[in-house]
Design a protein around this motif. Structure first.
Motif, short mmCIF file in Angstrom:
data_model
loop_
_atom_site.label_atom_id
_atom_site.label_comp_id
_atom_site.label_asym_id
_atom_site.label_seq_id
_atom_site.Cartn_x
_atom_site.Cartn_y
_atom_site.Cartn_z
N ALA A 99 -15.06 21.93 20.95
CA ALA A 99 -14.33 20.72 21.30
C ALA A 99 -14.45 19.66 20.22
O ALA A 99 -13.56 18.81 20.08
CB ALA A 99 -14.85 20.17 22.63
N PRO A 157 -23.26 21.04 23.54
CA PRO A 157 -22.34 21.91 24.31
C PRO A 157 -20.88 21.79 23.86
O PRO A 157 -20.11 22.75 23.93
CB PRO A 157 -22.52 21.42 25.76
N LEU A 158 -20.52 20.57 23.38
CA LEU A 158 -19.14 20.38 22.92
C LEU A 158 -18.88 21.18 21.65
O LEU A 158 -17.79 21.78 21.48
CB LEU A 158 -18.86 18.89 22.67
N ARG A 169 -18.38 24.82 22.46
CA ARG A 169 -17.06 25.17 22.99
C ARG A 169 -15.96 24.89 21.97
O ARG A 169 -14.80 25.14 22.22
CB ARG A 169 -16.78 24.34 24.26
#
Length: 326
Positions: A111, A105-106, A109
């Motif tokens: 990140a 998920p990082l 995004r």
């Protein structure tokens, strides 16, 4: 009256057992008197046991070693070490999978860089490969441990059998009488080497009580006996006269008959048994037997010497009241 069968020559037989040694060795001791009675299980000969005692000790040592090897095989830690390696690599795989799940998920995004996720995925693949290898090592360890235990158990059984054989070989150094009977002369002297390459006969034992007497009867006499007595012939008393004319004090009885009539002689072999409590009868003796072949009621009995033969006919003179023979 009783009509005796013809006198039959007989031969006294006995159950004979040759005492032999199976072990090779020096005859150390003779424990019996030659020509005297011996009892069943009494010691007859001893063979020097040193070689066989050493063989038994060696077999017991191999047995102890085999048991120790079996114990060691059962206590091997290779399987437990392989199980620990599987657990360790499984934990690494689980951690790598969690790291990859956290980075996905990082990365989505933005990140963290995507290369971190690629590294996490590679770590999962490496951990999975390590787990597969550890699993294979575990299977192989279990297989090797099982085979090792089976081999060790087989060695224990072989060593146990060797001990049993060594004990048996040692027992053969003490030679015992297989039965009650009369033993003959020793065929081997103390100090001689016996049993080298083949079994050596040391002495011969014969049973003497009861004694069996073997004789033959003609086919016609056999049929007459069957007709007169049937199966009851086994209880027909038999008298035995020895070579010196002595009538043996114990009556005999029919025991067994041969399976068939001898086609060459037309005779049937019969065996009778005689009690021999005093040991008077010996194997190989000869004598004569008399037995009742037929019972005739109301017959006139005359001395055999009064019967004469004339032109193949048997005749006898009869004396009347006036004292005249005719």
């Amino acid at each position: 009256m009783f009509h005796p069968a013809r006198v039959l020559m007989i031969s006294l037989l006995t159950a004979v057992f040759a005492v032999a040694c199976k072990n090779a060795g020096v005859l150390k001791t003779r424990h019996f008197e030659e020509g005297r009675p011996v009892e069943k299980d009494s010691i007859l000969f001893s063979i020097d046991p040193l070689e066989y005692e050493a063989g038994l000790l060696s077999a017991k040592a191999r047995f102890a070693k085999a048991e120790a090897s079996l114990k060691l095989a059962k206590e091997q830690v290779s399987v437990r070490a392989a199980e620990a390696a599987v657990a360790q690599t499984r934990a690494k795989l689980k951690k790598a999978e969690k790291d990859m799940a956290r980075l996905e998920p990082l990365v989505a995004r933005g990140a963290v860089p995507k290369q971190d996720l690629d590294a996490a995925e590679a770590a999962v693949e490496v951990a999975q490969a390590d787990l597969d290898a550890a699993g294979a090592d575990l299977v192989n360890s279990k297989l090797m441990e099982g085979v090792g235990i089976l081999l060790a158990e087989a060695e224990v059984e072989a060593a146990r059998a060797a001990v049993t054989q060594a004990e048996l070989d040692l027992s053969y150094c003490t030679i015992r009488s297989p039965m009650d009977g009369l033993i003959g002369l020793s065929k081997v002297s103390v100090g001689n080497l016996v049993g080298r390459g083949e079994s050596t006969v040391l002495a011969t034992i014969s049973t003497i009580d009861p004694m069996r007497a073997t004789f033959t009867i003609a086919e016609q006499e056999y049929l007459r006996l069957r007709k007169g007595y049937g199966e009851e012939r086994r209880t027909t008393p038999i008298r035995l006269t020895l070579a010196n004319g002595m009538v043996y004090p114990h009556e005999g009885a029919l025991a067994v008959g041969e399976r068939e009539i001898d086609p060459r002689t037309g005779t049937l072999i019969i065996e009778a048994t005689f009690a021999n409590p005093d040991g008077l009868l010996r194997p190989g003796q000869f004598g004569r037997v008399r037995m009742v072949a037929e019972q005739i009621t109301g017959a006139v009995v005359i001395p055999m010497k009064a019967v004469m033969e004339q032109q193949s006919a048997k005749v006898v003179y009869v004396v009347d009241d006036a004292g005249i023979a005719s």
